[in-house]
Design an enzyme around this catalytic site. Sequence first.
Site, PDB file in Angstrom:
ATOM      1  N   ARG A  66      -5.060 -13.920   4.101  1.00 19.02           N
ATOM      2  CA  ARG A  66      -3.859 -14.014   4.423  1.00 19.02           C
ATOM      3  C   ARG A  66      -3.997 -13.348   5.765  1.00 19.02           C
ATOM      4  O   ARG A  66      -4.419 -12.230   6.836  1.00 19.02           O
ATOM      5  CB  ARG A  66      -3.059 -12.258   4.008  1.00 19.02           C
ATOM      6  CG  ARG A  66      -1.836 -12.908   3.776  1.00 19.02           C
ATOM      7  CD  ARG A  66      -0.635 -11.821   3.658  1.00 19.02           C
ATOM      8  NE  ARG A  66      -0.725 -11.173   4.650  1.00 19.02           N
ATOM      9  CZ  ARG A  66      -0.492  -9.936   4.838  1.00 19.02           C
ATOM     10  NH1 ARG A  66      -0.410  -8.595   3.664  1.00 19.02           N
ATOM     11  NH2 ARG A  66      -1.068  -7.991   6.041  1.00 19.02           N
ATOM     12  N   HIS A  72       2.016 -10.119   6.777  1.00 12.94           N
ATOM     13  CA  HIS A  72       2.774  -9.776   4.742  1.00 12.94           C
ATOM     14  C   HIS A  72       3.805 -11.163   5.267  1.00 12.94           C
ATOM     15  O   HIS A  72       4.244 -12.183   4.527  1.00 12.94           O
ATOM     16  CB  HIS A  72       3.038  -8.797   4.154  1.00 12.94           C
ATOM     17  CG  HIS A  72       3.898  -8.934   3.052  1.00 12.94           C
ATOM     18  ND1 HIS A  72       3.524  -9.806   1.785  1.00 12.94           N
ATOM     19  CD2 HIS A  72       5.335  -8.439   3.057  1.00 12.94           C
ATOM     20  CE1 HIS A  72       4.409  -9.793   0.768  1.00 12.94           C
ATOM     21  NE2 HIS A  72       5.571  -9.067   1.129  1.00 12.94           N
ATOM     22  N   TYR A  90      -2.674  -1.314   9.253  1.00 15.80           N
ATOM     23  CA  TYR A  90      -3.776  -1.722   8.313  1.00 15.80           C
ATOM     24  C   TYR A  90      -5.115  -1.941   8.649  1.00 15.80           C
ATOM     25  O   TYR A  90      -5.449  -1.997   7.460  1.00 15.80           O
ATOM     26  CB  TYR A  90      -3.211  -1.281   7.062  1.00 15.80           C
ATOM     27  CG  TYR A  90      -2.290  -2.117   7.176  1.00 15.80           C
ATOM     28  CD1 TYR A  90      -3.247  -3.876   6.310  1.00 15.80           C
ATOM     29  CD2 TYR A  90      -0.890  -2.896   7.430  1.00 15.80           C
ATOM     30  CE1 TYR A  90      -2.109  -4.626   6.189  1.00 15.80           C
ATOM     31  CE2 TYR A  90       0.025  -4.002   7.182  1.00 15.80           C
ATOM     32  CZ  TYR A  90      -1.133  -4.816   6.352  1.00 15.80           C
ATOM     33  OH  TYR A  90      -0.505  -6.332   6.444  1.00 15.80           O
TER      34      TYR A  90
HETATM   35  C1  TPP Z   1       8.249  -5.810  -8.820  1.00 17.95           C
HETATM   36  C2  TPP Z   1       7.871  -5.974  -7.133  1.00 17.95           C
HETATM   37  N1  TPP Z   1       7.902  -4.736  -7.379  1.00 17.95           N
HETATM   38  C3  TPP Z   1       7.182  -4.443  -4.971  1.00 17.95           C
HETATM   39  C4  TPP Z   1       7.515  -5.830  -4.380  1.00 17.95           C
HETATM   40  C5  TPP Z   1       7.698  -5.955  -3.232  1.00 17.95           C
HETATM   41  N2  TPP Z   1       6.924  -6.267  -2.630  1.00 17.95           N
HETATM   42  C6  TPP Z   1       6.930  -7.987  -2.710  1.00 17.95           C
HETATM   43  S1  TPP Z   1       5.610  -8.892  -1.632  1.00 17.95           S
HETATM   44  C7  TPP Z   1       4.130  -7.765  -2.409  1.00 17.95           C
HETATM   45  C8  TPP Z   1       3.055  -8.184  -2.411  1.00 17.95           C
HETATM   46  C9  TPP Z   1       2.577  -8.981  -3.017  1.00 17.95           C
HETATM   47  O1  TPP Z   1       1.047  -9.055  -3.004  1.00 17.95           O
HETATM   48  P1  TPP Z   1       0.510 -10.396  -3.980  1.00 17.95           P
HETATM   49  O2  TPP Z   1       0.862 -10.049  -5.028  1.00 17.95           O
HETATM   50  O3  TPP Z   1      -1.472  -9.952  -3.779  1.00 17.95           O
HETATM   51  O4  TPP Z   1       1.066 -11.908  -2.750  1.00 17.95           O
HETATM   52  P2  TPP Z   1       0.624 -12.173  -1.604  1.00 17.95           P
HETATM   53  O5  TPP Z   1       2.272 -11.441  -0.476  1.00 17.95           O
HETATM   54  O6  TPP Z   1      -0.553 -10.889  -0.852  1.00 17.95           O
HETATM   55  O7  TPP Z   1       0.521 -13.787  -1.054  1.00 17.95           O
HETATM   56  C10 TPP Z   1       5.098  -6.201  -2.279  1.00 17.95           C
HETATM   57  C11 TPP Z   1       4.408  -5.251  -3.556  1.00 17.95           C
HETATM   58  C12 TPP Z   1       8.452  -6.823  -5.269  1.00 17.95           C
HETATM   59  N3  TPP Z   1       9.084  -7.737  -4.573  1.00 17.95           N
HETATM   60  N4  TPP Z   1       8.116  -6.878  -6.679  1.00 17.95           N
END
Ligand code: TPP
Length: 371
Positions: A267, A271, A280
Amino acid sequence: MIMTANKHNNHFETLSYLSPDGTLSPHFPIEIPDDILIKGYKTMIITRHIDERMITLQRQGTISFAMSSLGEEACSVASAAALDPADWMYPQYRECGIMFWRGFPIQDYIHHMFCNEKDLIKGRQMPNHFGSRELNVVQVSSPIGTKIPHAAGCAYAMKIQGEPTVAICYFGEGATSEGDFHAGLNFAAVRKAPAIFFCRNNGFAISTPAKEQFSSDGIAPKGEGYGIQAYRFDGNDFFATYEIVQRARRECLEGKGPVLLEAMTYRMSGHSTSDDPSSYRSDEEVEKHKEQCPILRLRRYLEKHDLWDEEREQEWLKQVAEETTQAINTAKQTAPPSLKSLFEDVYFDIPPPLQQQYEELQRFFPEDEPS
Ligand SMILES: Cc1ncc(C[n+]2csc(CCOP(=O)(O)OP(=O)(O)O)c2C)c(N)n1
């Protein structure tokens, strides 16, 4: 070469065919037509350009929020290229490249990012929560992982109905820590549903690095536990991504059951626009990944094979930038969704208590015109 899970050390190799200098391995097992490669490259450029413009608009306060797929464009675009338009797609928010591959107009995408009245989902979601019924792309939803069982169910339904199609579900490695990952994979495995579970392992779930997310060797070995085929590959390699998704699709349609894919990527962006990744991870770490850029790698390949050059590059960049600017200007002049739209699309006829709430609300927004 791909290995199935080795029971002694659970180590999966990562399949990769395209080197950073654009040289394709002679072991690449299929041929990808030139027009697919060129369309893939052009689509990745659109994806990156629009992502950049959206981040800028958010910084200027024009739109509320934006997420970028910077550095991960091959995952969405090459996988979409390897599928059939009739296949169902369940993206997470970093897959806008699939929309552009399937021909979603830039204007419609930007209306969505503005959440205005021309947004197909009427501004009821955050930006980057795109979807299109017409293109068989199920709208993104915020809760992570929830689309995994949906895709499994969709794939099973298609199997029951004898449709020659698959469902693909995209998610990050962070989503694999959700219970929905287990429910979806187990259901699809038991029912031999034609589902492709495409995990983009980009190293981070917001600020949590992958090494703090699980103690397994990534995601691919988990396929063994569900009794399904799994592959790990270089997600910044257009060729590897295309070939593996095509292979997974074929295996699904042969009735072998779902396939778990782990695309190794990084990435490059924060985010989202609400994130500050410098708190971080170091700039050096990000810099190190630049040479793996999926766009640069494919461009070098295309140039080596006289399929692209600087003149075509400049022409395409200009065209994309102009169309995007035009679309942004139009979106800026488009009204937000009407107040009335808050009350629509749930009931065929708005029930009296809701109608009353609408009328009360109208007193505060006298200028609002029902659309
Ligand atoms: C059930 C839930 N828990 C927490 C969140 C907050 N949240 C949004 S994106 C994210 C990280 C997701 O990471 P990943 O699945 O690795 O995808 P990336 O963003 O790296 O593409 C989190 C924890 C959420 N949207 N839904």
